[in-house]
Design an enzyme around this catalytic site. Sequence first.
Site, PDB file in Angstrom:
ATOM      1  CB  SER A  41      -0.912  -0.011   1.222  1.00  0.00           C
ATOM      2  OG  SER A  41      -0.133   0.061   2.403  1.00  0.00           O
ATOM      3  CD  GLN A  42       1.904   6.034  -1.878  1.00  0.00           C
ATOM      4  OE1 GLN A  42       1.725   5.511  -2.970  1.00  0.00           O
ATOM      5  NE2 GLN A  42       3.079   6.535  -1.521  1.00  0.00           N
ATOM      6  CB  SER A  43       0.081   3.698   4.570  1.00  0.00           C
ATOM      7  OG  SER A  43      -0.364   2.353   4.491  1.00  0.00           O
TER       8      SER A  43
END
Length: 645
Positions: free
Chosen positions: A292-294
């Site tokens: 994911s981006q996080s």
Amino acid sequence: MSKPQEDLLRRPLYVYDLPPQVLDTLTLKADTDASIVASEELSRTPRDVSPGASSENLVGSQSCSLCSLTFPTVQEQRSHLKSDFHNYNLKQKLRGQKPVSETEFEKLVGNLDESLSGSDSEDTEEDEDDGRPESTLTALLKRQAKIADKNNPGGDEENGDEEDAKRSNRGKPPLIWFSSPVLPENNYFGLYRAILTGEDQRDSDLVHVLRKKQLEPVPVPKLNKDGTPTATAPYKGPHIFLCMIGGGHFAAMVVSLAPRATKGSVTMNREATVLAHKTFHRYTTRRKQGGSQSANDNAKGTAHSAGSGLRRYNEQALVQDVRALLEDWKGLLDTADLLFVRATGATNRRTLFGPYDGQVLRHNDTRLRGFPFSTRRATQNELMRSFIELTRLKVREIDPPQELTVEPQQTSAPTKQSTQKAAKPKLSEEQETALLHTSQLQAFVRRSKLPALLSYLKNNQIGADFEFQPSDQNYHAPRLLHLAAAQNAAPMVLGILSRGGADPTLKNREGKTAFELSGDRSSRDAFRVARSELGEDKWDWEAAKVPAAMTKAEAGSRDEREKQEADKKEADRRKAEEERLRVEGPKVAESKKAKANALAAGLMKTPQERREEEARGLTPEMRMKLERERRARAAEERLRKMQGK
């Protein structure tokens, strides 16, 4: 088996509405050792399977002997072969370590921020392995490498997580087995332990527990447009909650356990009664890069691209959507008998279990369950498939412990099974290794990965003339060179010959050499170039059916010459076309002028004729509307002329 018994086993056996012929004859299987082994094999935990039965029945056209899995369809097998779970076990095999079970692998990636978003169907079969350097598998291998460097197996957090995963996997088998005289010899009914509550599992008489779970049919409740019951009060009947989240996909469903009642008959319709359902999808995963981006921000720092900002927004939006839905369904969730949740990864678990204000799901809820089988992408169809799998009695043939065999997993009762089943021949360690090498080498050739292929041959001390196994399934292209030629992979052909040292004189079972399988000129030229580089004395090139040698320069010059000839032909064609247009130009112009005159003559119609043509084919209402618009335009035109004066 009698005809009534066959008819009984032909239909699905719903756990909460079993026919009396089955329910009244069930007895708990006495041979617990055999049942535990069979259950663990069916639950895909190869670590605890006895050595005598580890791969006896897990090798075939729809199985994976490495991961000890069987598949009901070829599509699911292909999807598994591209999964991170299978590739991780390949790494384990190459490092001389034992493969892990699917449950163990999920535990190993449990602290990673992104789950494996498997395919809902095999419409996502494209190969993505080459384009995601930061995949879950890569992140897991990097973390294990760091652990090995620390050389502290007892003190770091990662090793503690792996030990916890192993300890948690040593619990009870996922299936409970029952015998019944309605089944053939050595066949048993299987019930998933996960659908029993804690109180049910503590009861020593599981047959009595199963009888108490039989439910009377109920009418189908009316639902709103959003899929929730129309009644203001929560549904009070027995029901369960199923939820999956991962890779930006979320799916949830509340299903009634009571069978449906059909009008005018006592026959039950066993289709599930869905009380509520909802799916979300947000773009949160970095496509072809994994995670994911996080997770990427935490590892590499905050990115500032437009896509990263969109993914961050979508992650937060997904959290808000999911928590709002759980709040709306709170009445149904509070009264649910069981809660089945799949949420691998810290981010997904925080989305569901918080902590946050107004939290609905909690970690310490005794009703929480995981899915005791492999699941795919979070969709409504996958939730329904999982519900059907959970609530159907399984029928398996389990031989005595000394010759234990296990049938592939099924979602419902089979039609007819043979009482005498011949055991499949057990594969030796050498045969299993040959199958592993075959799958790896063929993948390298099909993907044109020449450096990886040569490295694999060197590291595993395999010759370039290694024969693929099983031989009867690889009769057309039994070796690397045959396969590369059949694939028309010219660089692979040249590399396997000149750098790998493959023998071009070897023939397949059809009596053809590798050169004879080449389907285009570039791959045939690769053989000729190899003959030039290796020399005439290296192989019997005549026996290999390879024509005269050709250097790379000659092959390149011929390609250039043919390109120039093609360009010259194209130039000549264009010149001839221009000359034709120059000669025929006036004729074409006259023809166009005549057509234009004819068209103009056709347009010279009276206003009445044009109005009739416009109104042709219209309904009376449309004609009235058209006439009003025409009159309005005429009035506007008159008014404009008057103002101009």
